[in-house]
Scaffold this motif. Structure first.
Motif, PDB file in Angstrom:
ATOM      1  N   GLY A   1      54.051   8.884  61.142  1.00  0.00           N
ATOM      2  CA  GLY A   1      54.478   9.574  59.921  1.00  0.00           C
ATOM      3  C   GLY A   1      55.806   9.093  59.412  1.00  0.00           C
TER       4      GLY A   1
ATOM      5  N   MET B   1      61.600  15.192  57.538  1.00  0.00           N
ATOM      6  CA  MET B   1      61.074  13.987  56.890  1.00  0.00           C
ATOM      7  C   MET B   1      62.107  12.866  56.920  1.00  0.00           C
ATOM      8  SD  MET B   1      57.977  14.484  56.063  1.00  0.00           S
ATOM      9  CE  MET B   1      57.743  13.038  55.027  1.00  0.00           C
TER      10      MET B   1
ATOM     11  N   THR C   1      55.965  13.270  64.879  1.00  0.00           N
ATOM     12  CA  THR C   1      55.695  12.627  63.592  1.00  0.00           C
ATOM     13  C   THR C   1      55.870  11.107  63.673  1.00  0.00           C
ATOM     14  OG1 THR C   1      56.466  14.611  62.438  1.00  0.00           O
ATOM     15  CG2 THR C   1      56.290  12.598  61.136  1.00  0.00           C
TER      16      THR C   1
ATOM     17  N   TRP D   1      57.949  14.039  48.176  1.00  0.00           N
ATOM     18  CA  TRP D   1      57.493  15.285  48.776  1.00  0.00           C
ATOM     19  C   TRP D   1      58.165  16.495  48.142  1.00  0.00           C
ATOM     20  CZ3 TRP D   1      53.205  16.121  50.946  1.00  0.00           C
ATOM     21  CH2 TRP D   1      52.561  15.120  51.684  1.00  0.00           C
TER      22      TRP D   1
ATOM     23  N   LEU E   1      59.054  17.986  66.746  1.00  0.00           N
ATOM     24  CA  LEU E   1      58.285  17.627  65.556  1.00  0.00           C
ATOM     25  C   LEU E   1      58.626  16.224  65.072  1.00  0.00           C
ATOM     26  CD1 LEU E   1      58.390  20.983  63.531  1.00  0.00           C
ATOM     27  CD2 LEU E   1      56.395  19.924  64.618  1.00  0.00           C
ATOM     28  N   VAL E   2      59.906  15.880  65.113  1.00  0.00           N
ATOM     29  CA  VAL E   2      60.310  14.526  64.687  1.00  0.00           C
ATOM     30  C   VAL E   2      59.674  13.481  65.591  1.00  0.00           C
ATOM     31  CG1 VAL E   2      62.251  12.934  64.487  1.00  0.00           C
ATOM     32  CG2 VAL E   2      62.460  15.259  63.622  1.00  0.00           C
TER      33      VAL E   2
ATOM     34  N   THR F   1      62.407  11.322  60.424  1.00  0.00           N
ATOM     35  CA  THR F   1      61.328  10.423  60.836  1.00  0.00           C
ATOM     36  C   THR F   1      61.610   8.982  60.411  1.00  0.00           C
ATOM     37  OG1 THR F   1      60.061  10.865  58.814  1.00  0.00           O
ATOM     38  CG2 THR F   1      59.599  12.257  60.717  1.00  0.00           C
TER      39      THR F   1
END
Length: 218
Positions: free
Chosen positions: A218, A27, A213, A59, A209-210, A30
């Motif tokens: 994201g 997170m 996202t 989060w 994933l980064v 990102t």
């Protein structure tokens, strides 16, 4: 002797701990991944860092609450299951319930004597009036929150102490890769696999994933 801090960390199993760290790290990445090394000024960098920290605090809170809900739901299910086993008159019915809760191959292969032994042990357990959360559960939720939030700082600190944005980004990314490798290494060691391979795989998965996202907004 284990310290009180170590005992509290054991409220979460190793997979939970590493998963929360990875989640918080991704997170944060990102946000830091959107900083432009060529054009970003100090004010823009500061804004992005505040946003990253605020996002992980939010989060972390959500994850902590969901941890409590998940824990209470699972405990309620087990409480109901134990009540069912205690309430049936025919031991074979209890055996069927117990076998149904075991992994498929184990449940199909275990004998009646073993199932009866399990039933007797379950009958001897104290049964609370209802399922409820304990102090350890709230401590576990606190650790979930802290792990998500604290995972923000290693990738954010370089931007605080390094004035040159491009250099800060390189240091931050290097730290992130090391953290992903350490997380994958921990997964591999826990699973009994090859830790360094798991570390490299986690680095690749985390980077993908980064990027995904960020691409999805994201």
């Amino acid at each position: 002797m284990k310290t009180e801090n170590e005992k509290r960390m054991q409220v979460l199993d190793p997979v939970d701990r590493v998963s929360e760290i990875i989640f918080g790290l991704i997170m944060a990445l990102t946000f830091t991944g959107t900083i432009s090394a060529a054009t970003a000024g100090r004010e823009e960098v500061r804004t992005v860092l505040y946003a990253a920290l605020g996002c992980n605090i939010a989060w972390g809170l959500v994850d902590a609450v969901m941890y409590l809900i998940r824990t209470l739901t699972e405990r309620t299910r087990k409480h109901t299951l134990l009540q069912r086993i205690r309430s049936v008159a025919d031991p074979s019915d209890a055996h069927a319930i117990i076998a149904g809760e075991l992994p498929a191959r184990l449940g199909a292969s275990i004998g009646a004597d073993s199932l009866e032994d399990m039933r007797q042990r379950l009958l001897a357990l104290p049964v609370p009036a209802r399922a409820r959360l304990s102090q350890d559960d709230y401590i576990g939720a606190l650790w979930v929150f802290l792990l998500v939030v604290l995972a923000t700082f290693p990738v954010v600190i370089p931007f605080i102490f390094i004035a040159e944005t491009a250099l800060a980004m390189r240091v931050s990314n290097a730290i992130a890769l090391l953290m992903l490798f350490a997380a994958g290494h921990a997964y591999g060691r826990h699973a009994g696999g090859v830790p360094w391979r798991s570390g490299l795989a986690m680095m690749a998965i985390g980077a993908a994933l980064v990027l995904a996202t960020i691409a999805l907004g994201g």
